[in-house]
Design a protein around this motif. Structure first.
Motif, PDB file in Angstrom:
ATOM      1  N   LEU A   4       0.832  -1.198   0.000  1.00 39.05           N
ATOM      2  CA  LEU A   4       0.000   0.000   0.000  1.00 39.05           C
ATOM      3  C   LEU A   4       0.865   1.246   0.000  1.00 39.05           C
ATOM      4  CD1 LEU A   4      -2.750  -1.145   2.534  1.00 39.05           C
ATOM      5  CD2 LEU A   4      -2.699  -1.375   0.046  1.00 39.05           C
ATOM      6  N   PRO A   5       0.287   2.421  -0.232  1.00 32.27           N
ATOM      7  CA  PRO A   5       1.076   3.664  -0.256  1.00 32.27           C
ATOM      8  C   PRO A   5       1.884   3.843   1.021  1.00 32.27           C
ATOM      9  CG  PRO A   5      -1.124   4.062  -1.103  1.00 32.27           C
ATOM     10  CD  PRO A   5      -1.121   2.660  -0.584  1.00 32.27           C
ATOM     11  N   PRO A   6       3.034   4.500   0.940  1.00 33.87           N
ATOM     12  CA  PRO A   6       3.905   4.663   2.114  1.00 33.87           C
ATOM     13  C   PRO A   6       3.199   5.429   3.237  1.00 33.87           C
ATOM     14  CG  PRO A   6       4.574   6.127   0.326  1.00 33.87           C
ATOM     15  CD  PRO A   6       3.575   5.187  -0.250  1.00 33.87           C
ATOM     16  N   GLY A   7       3.453   4.981   4.454  1.00 28.19           N
ATOM     17  CA  GLY A   7       2.850   5.633   5.613  1.00 28.19           C
ATOM     18  C   GLY A   7       1.515   5.061   6.025  1.00 28.19           C
ATOM     19  N   GLU A   8       0.974   4.123   5.252  1.00 28.35           N
ATOM     20  CA  GLU A   8      -0.312   3.530   5.622  1.00 28.35           C
ATOM     21  C   GLU A   8      -0.165   2.691   6.890  1.00 28.35           C
ATOM     22  OE1 GLU A   8      -3.280   3.598   6.077  1.00 28.35           O
ATOM     23  OE2 GLU A   8      -4.202   3.050   4.168  1.00 28.35           O
ATOM     24  N   GLN A   9      -1.104   2.889   7.815  1.00 29.51           N
ATOM     25  CA  GLN A   9      -1.107   2.173   9.081  1.00 29.51           C
ATOM     26  C   GLN A   9      -2.071   0.987   9.000  1.00 29.51           C
ATOM     27  OE1 GLN A   9       0.922   3.127  11.679  1.00 29.51           O
ATOM     28  NE2 GLN A   9       1.734   4.626  10.225  1.00 29.51           N
ATOM     29  N   PRO A  10      -1.898  -0.031   9.871  1.00 26.18           N
ATOM     30  CA  PRO A  10      -2.857  -1.147   9.886  1.00 26.18           C
ATOM     31  C   PRO A  10      -4.277  -0.649  10.130  1.00 26.18           C
ATOM     32  CG  PRO A  10      -0.906  -1.682  11.185  1.00 26.18           C
ATOM     33  CD  PRO A  10      -0.796  -0.231  10.827  1.00 26.18           C
ATOM     34  N   PRO A  11      -5.276  -1.359   9.618  1.00 30.62           N
ATOM     35  CA  PRO A  11      -6.669  -0.875   9.712  1.00 30.62           C
ATOM     36  C   PRO A  11      -7.295  -1.191  11.056  1.00 30.62           C
ATOM     37  CG  PRO A  11      -6.637  -2.971   8.563  1.00 30.62           C
ATOM     38  CD  PRO A  11      -5.198  -2.635   8.870  1.00 30.62           C
ATOM     39  N   GLU A  12      -8.442  -0.575  11.277  1.00 32.44           N
ATOM     40  CA  GLU A  12      -9.294  -0.933  12.414  1.00 32.44           C
ATOM     41  C   GLU A  12     -10.218  -2.066  11.980  1.00 32.44           C
ATOM     42  OE1 GLU A  12     -10.877   2.490  14.809  1.00 32.44           O
ATOM     43  OE2 GLU A  12     -10.183   3.620  13.083  1.00 32.44           O
ATOM     44  N   ILE A  13     -10.359  -3.081  12.824  1.00 31.97           N
ATOM     45  CA  ILE A  13     -11.158  -4.259  12.499  1.00 31.97           C
ATOM     46  C   ILE A  13     -12.145  -4.516  13.634  1.00 31.97           C
ATOM     47  CG2 ILE A  13     -11.111  -6.724  11.945  1.00 31.97           C
ATOM     48  CD1 ILE A  13      -8.222  -6.351  11.031  1.00 31.97           C
ATOM     49  N   ILE A  14     -13.429  -4.654  13.295  1.00 28.86           N
ATOM     50  CA  ILE A  14     -14.445  -4.937  14.293  1.00 28.86           C
ATOM     51  C   ILE A  14     -15.404  -5.992  13.746  1.00 28.86           C
ATOM     52  CG2 ILE A  14     -14.359  -2.587  15.239  1.00 28.86           C
ATOM     53  CD1 ILE A  14     -17.061  -2.083  13.846  1.00 28.86           C
ATOM     54  N   ASN A  15     -16.161  -6.613  14.648  1.00 27.75           N
ATOM     55  CA  ASN A  15     -17.258  -7.491  14.253  1.00 27.75           C
ATOM     56  C   ASN A  15     -18.513  -6.647  14.121  1.00 27.75           C
ATOM     57  OD1 ASN A  15     -15.606  -9.731  14.359  1.00 27.75           O
ATOM     58  ND2 ASN A  15     -16.126 -10.224  16.464  1.00 27.75           N
ATOM     59  N   PHE A  16     -19.082  -6.648  12.929  1.00 31.41           N
ATOM     60  CA  PHE A  16     -20.275  -5.834  12.674  1.00 31.41           C
ATOM     61  C   PHE A  16     -21.517  -6.682  12.881  1.00 31.41           C
ATOM     62  CE2 PHE A  16     -23.531  -3.918   9.975  1.00 31.41           C
ATOM     63  CZ  PHE A  16     -23.456  -2.596  10.375  1.00 31.41           C
ATOM     64  N   SER A  17     -22.512  -6.117  13.538  1.00 32.07           N
ATOM     65  CA  SER A  17     -23.736  -6.864  13.839  1.00 32.07           C
ATOM     66  C   SER A  17     -24.934  -5.974  13.602  1.00 32.07           C
ATOM     67  CB  SER A  17     -23.724  -7.358  15.292  1.00 32.07           C
ATOM     68  OG  SER A  17     -24.975  -7.900  15.650  1.00 32.07           O
ATOM     69  N   ALA A  18     -26.038  -6.609  13.158  1.00 34.44           N
ATOM     70  CA  ALA A  18     -27.279  -5.850  12.963  1.00 34.44           C
ATOM     71  C   ALA A  18     -27.792  -5.312  14.291  1.00 34.44           C
ATOM     72  CB  ALA A  18     -28.330  -6.742  12.313  1.00 34.44           C
ATOM     73  N   SER A  19     -27.467  -6.010  15.384  1.00 35.63           N
ATOM     74  CA  SER A  19     -27.941  -5.580  16.701  1.00 35.63           C
ATOM     75  C   SER A  19     -27.113  -4.435  17.271  1.00 35.63           C
ATOM     76  CB  SER A  19     -27.922  -6.766  17.676  1.00 35.63           C
ATOM     77  OG  SER A  19     -28.715  -7.826  17.199  1.00 35.63           O
ATOM     78  N   SER A  20     -25.980  -4.123  16.625  1.00 35.46           N
ATOM     79  CA  SER A  20     -25.114  -3.049  17.119  1.00 35.46           C
ATOM     80  C   SER A  20     -25.639  -1.697  16.655  1.00 35.46           C
ATOM     81  CB  SER A  20     -23.674  -3.274  16.658  1.00 35.46           C
ATOM     82  OG  SER A  20     -23.144  -4.455  17.194  1.00 35.46           O
ATOM     83  N   VAL A  21     -26.710  -1.265  17.283  1.00 37.16           N
ATOM     84  CA  VAL A  21     -27.307   0.040  16.982  1.00 37.16           C
ATOM     85  C   VAL A  21     -27.224   0.894  18.240  1.00 37.16           C
ATOM     86  CG1 VAL A  21     -28.851  -0.909  15.247  1.00 37.16           C
ATOM     87  CG2 VAL A  21     -29.615  -0.770  17.603  1.00 37.16           C
ATOM     88  N   PRO A  22     -27.218   2.220  18.094  1.00 33.72           N
ATOM     89  CA  PRO A  22     -27.144   3.074  19.288  1.00 33.72           C
ATOM     90  C   PRO A  22     -28.327   2.829  20.223  1.00 33.72           C
ATOM     91  CG  PRO A  22     -26.696   4.336  17.292  1.00 33.72           C
ATOM     92  CD  PRO A  22     -27.190   2.994  16.844  1.00 33.72           C
TER      93      PRO A  22
END
Length: 812
Positions: free
Chosen positions: A120-138
């Protein structure tokens, strides 16, 4: 039947089992999560990459697409991949096959992210990774404000002091705060001073990197002591940063303060939050997986008094949009209706059987069947929700049959003069097989639900399980506990006159019921004799009911009025966030003119893109940039129908603001979960290699869909007219001057987007212990014309006379 005989021979065994169910139930219910819906466990992994300043087209080609190809190679059980690319950030969602392991997928996604990082382009940091769920609503919003506290302070306290405490609540997912100004140490470069002194952005950045390093020294043993040797390689104060030397020109030393101002500032604001017109910060609390909505909200509310002790006393944390109120009311409503149904059932049994003893036996059996089902559901990992409770409410009427038929048959044997033991044994055993067949037939009706797929499976399988488990428990109890209780409570029949008021009332009721049944028999006889006229008339009445079909709506779930709505506002593409805020002011005025002040509780604005990639992954409103805003309106109790206000505003706002786009988002937790993160219940996607053709097809389809009655808020989500300036480097002229295209790009990056992406630096605040980003950038207020862009200084090492951007490139 053998099990009935066992129950009669060992009655206390089954009494103890019933008491055990009764005692286990409160503990189980307290530990079982309570929510509006069952957990919709569709496995999805969400990933967010960030590369500040990179436009969406470049981002898609250089980061998003290569990463998607690597995912298809290194991650198993992928169903499909969706990605959305914004300016400087993207969100990739990996949808897995049903039943796939999220733990394995997380490990493989992480490995794939590390594998491609060097490509990837120089300076790119590792990504944020989460488990996405339909129940994860505010489920709860916290409005952060405070008299005398500016946006920078509110965001700083929210991010570094409030949020770390809230995430300790079990089941709480707390993204970074929305709004405010994210605190960081700014090196505000002055282009005019830099040109006058022959300094380029690369010189400033190189000096700051060299003079602000984190390097340990070690220890020294001198005499009888061992000393920690400290150094000042990393400045401890802002003043020290201002005094950093850059380079010597003609014998004179140029310091950081000569060409820039180092200050405790904030990054470029891309997100504004306002409550009733006053700027503040918003903390959104989501729930994780099977966590209980009620428990999470209660835990957060209980945590707030402690959090108040570590922040300034003038800082206020006001709970907003508490979805636990809706969940509690929904669950309480189902429980209330279940209790009413059980009470009415017991009353009917008392009227028809005329025995309070029999009524008590049945009234004991039904709750124990329901509680047994709740215990089994909890052991299977299900939650207490409207679907499981609805299944139990549905089962109440069916559960009556097992115990009632058993008691009625026992009563019949007693009426015939049998002894109590023989009557119970013969009466219960005689109907054991027919009752089993009846129970299994009812359970089989719910079997097709286990073959459903998608969201419907996660919703209706718990309902089916609740009914089936209650039915099976009822059958077992009717063969064991009911005969046992009958042996203790019932007695042989005594014929003749009784002075018991309940007996006399029941006999009077029987006489009245017999008269009603006799009247029904006469009416039925008349209809049978006139069947040639009655049958066609009856069928005509039945068929006429289908005339109502055109007026009946169809929906996956009934709509609810939660007393709030969310309006999404989109200004013209490329609108500055300050102008979007001004547009929201005018929209708020229009809303206040429509909704009476006595019914309006508060208006909350969330304008622009959030600062954090994690927040972007949780976005469900379709925000794409600074020209977007969500206006959340909350009404007071005893308000008029929310749908009427929505309908009027939907017609009114486009007339008042013809250059803006408006659409309404789901505000209640039910619709948000069922939409699974989409801003609309119907989502049409075009897939193809030619983005312009796909855009044209989408616009044509939107035009046709607007003619369909009942469809509203139709729009094409992605605008294709974002305003841009193109900077073309004259590579030949640049090479003649000793420059490369990279030097031009580096200077533009440092001036326009800041240095942190390529050269991350930090400054430790020794007062609060927080590491803040240290960023060199030209302030936005100094970049207000094409001339300012052309005056960006460009320099290379050992160059005494830096050039400006206009000399080496063409800005068009």
């Amino acid at each position: 039947m053998w099990i009935v005989k066992v129950a009669l021979d060992r009655p206390y065994t089954f009494i103890i089992l019933a008491l055990l169910i009764l005692l286990m139930s409160p503990v189980t219910i307290m530990r079982t999560p309570v929510d509006i819906f069952p957990n919709i466990n569709i496995p999805v992994v969400a990933i967010s990459w960030t590369y500040t300043g990179l436009n969406p087209e470049e981002f898609e080609g250089r980061i998003t697409l290569p990463y998607e190809k690597v995912l298809t190679t290194l991650v198993d059980n992928i169903q499909h991949i969706e990605s959305t690319t914004y300016n400087g950030v993207d969100v990739v969602k990996v949808y897995l096959q049903p039943g796939a392991s999220l733990d394995t997928a997380n490990a493989q996604v992480t490995a794939a992210s590390q594998f491609i990082l060097r490509q990837l382009p120089p300076g790119e940091q590792p990504p944020e990774i989460i488990n996405f769920s339909a129940s994860s609503v505010p489920i709860l919003q916290l409005g952060i404000s405070g008299r005398g506290l500016n946006e920078q302070q509110l965001n700083d306290y929210s991010l570094n002091f409030i949020r770390p405490q809230l995430i300790t609540v079990p089941g709480a997912v707390v993204p970074s705060p929305y709004g405010g100004k994210q605190r960081q140490i700014m090196v505000n470069m002055d282009q005019r001073l830099m040109q006058a002194k022959g300094i380029a952005p690369s010189d400033v950045l190189g000096a700051m990197t060299a003079q602000n390093s984190v390097l340990p020294s070690g220890t020294a043993k001198i005499g009888q002591s061992e000393y920690d040797v400290l150094n000042n390689v990393a400045p401890h104060t802002i003043e020290e940063l201002n005094n950093v030397p850059i380079k010597q020109v003609d014998g004179a030393m140029i310091y950081m303060r000569d060409v820039s101002t180092v200050s405790d500032g904030f990054q470029v604001q891309t997100n504004i939050v306002r409550q009733d017109g006053h700027r503040g910060v918003l903390i959104s609390v989501l729930k994780a997986g099977n966590a209980s909505t009620l428990s999470v909200v209660k835990g957060v509310r209980d945590m707030l008094p402690f959090v108040a002790t570590i922040v300034p006393p003038q800082l206020r944390m006001i709970p907003l949009s508490d979805q636990s109120v809706f969940v509690r009311e929904a669950v309480s409503g189902v429980i209330r209706e279940t209790v009413i149904a059980a009470a009415l059932t017991a009353l009917m049994i008392l009227l028809f059987l005329g025995s309070w003893r029999s009524t008590i036996i049945i009234a004991i059996s039904i709750p124990l069947s329901i509680l047994s089902s709740v215990i089994i559901l909890s052991l299977l990992g299900e939650t207490i929700n409207t679907m499981t409770l609805g299944g139990l409410a549905l089962a109440v009427g069916i559960l009556v049959d097992d115990a009632t038929v058993t008691i009625e048959n026992i009563e019949r044997f007693l009426e015939e003069g049998h002894g109590l033991y023989e009557a119970i044994l013969d009466g219960a055993a005689q109907i054991a097989v027919p009752a089993l067949v009846s129970t299994l037939c009812i359970c089989i009706v719910f079997l097709p639900m286990f073959f459903l797929g998608g969201v419907a499976r996660y919703l209706f399988v718990p309902l089916a399980e609740a009914v089936v488990f209650a039915m099976l428990a009822s059958y077992v109890l009717s063969r064991t506990l009911v005969p046992t209780l009958a042996m203790f409570l019932l007695k042989a029949k005594e014929h003749g006159h009784s002075g018991n008021v309940f007996v006399r009332f029941q006999r009077a009721f029987d006489r009245g019921f017999e008269r009603a049944r006799h009247g029904y028999r006469l009416l039925l006889t008349m209809f049978v004799l006139s069947r040639r006229r009655f049958v066609p008339l009856f069928l005509l009445c039945c068929l006429s009911a289908f005339l109502l079909v055109p007026w009946l709506g169809q929906d996956f779930f009934p709509s609810t009025d939660g007393g709030n709505f969310i309006l999404h506002v989109r200004g013209k593409t490329g609108l500055r966030i300050e102008e979007t805020a001004r547009l929201c002011d005018l929209v708020e005025q229009s809303i206040r003119q429509k909704i009476p002040a006595g019914e309006l509780d508060n208006i909350l604005d969330n304008i622009g893109l959030p600062y954090s990639g994690m927040n972007t992954m949780h976005l469900t409103s379709g925000i794409i940039g600074a020209s977007d805003a969500d206006v959340m309106v909350t009404l007071k109790e005893n308000h008029h129908l929310t749908a009427n206000y929505v309908r009027d505003l939907r017609a009114r706002l486009p007339r008042e603001f013809p250059g803006a786009t408006f659409y309404f988002l789901p505000a209640d937790i039910t619709t948000q979960i069922l939409n699974f993160g989409l801003p609309a219940p119907i989502d049409v996607q075009f897939r193809g290699n030619d983005i312009r053709t796909s855009t044209k097809l989408a616009a044509d389809l939107a035009t046709q869909l607007r003619q369909v009655p009942g469809l509203v808020d139709i729009r094409v989500q992605q605008p294709m007219d974002y305003p841009t300036y193109q900077v073309d480097v004259d590579r030949t002229k640049a090479e003649q001057g000793g420059y490369a295209a990279r030097d031009v790009g580096q200077s533009m990056l440092n001036s326009l987007s800041g240095s942190f992406q390529i050269t991350p630096m930090f400054f430790l605040n020794w007062k609060n212990g927080v590491n803040y980003q240290l960023v060199a950038q030209t302030p936005q207020y100094r970049m207000q014309s094409i001339q300012d862009l052309q005056n960006i200084p460009i320099n290379i090492p050992n160059s005494k006379n830096p050039e400006i951007l206009a000399f080496k490139s063409l800005v068009a």
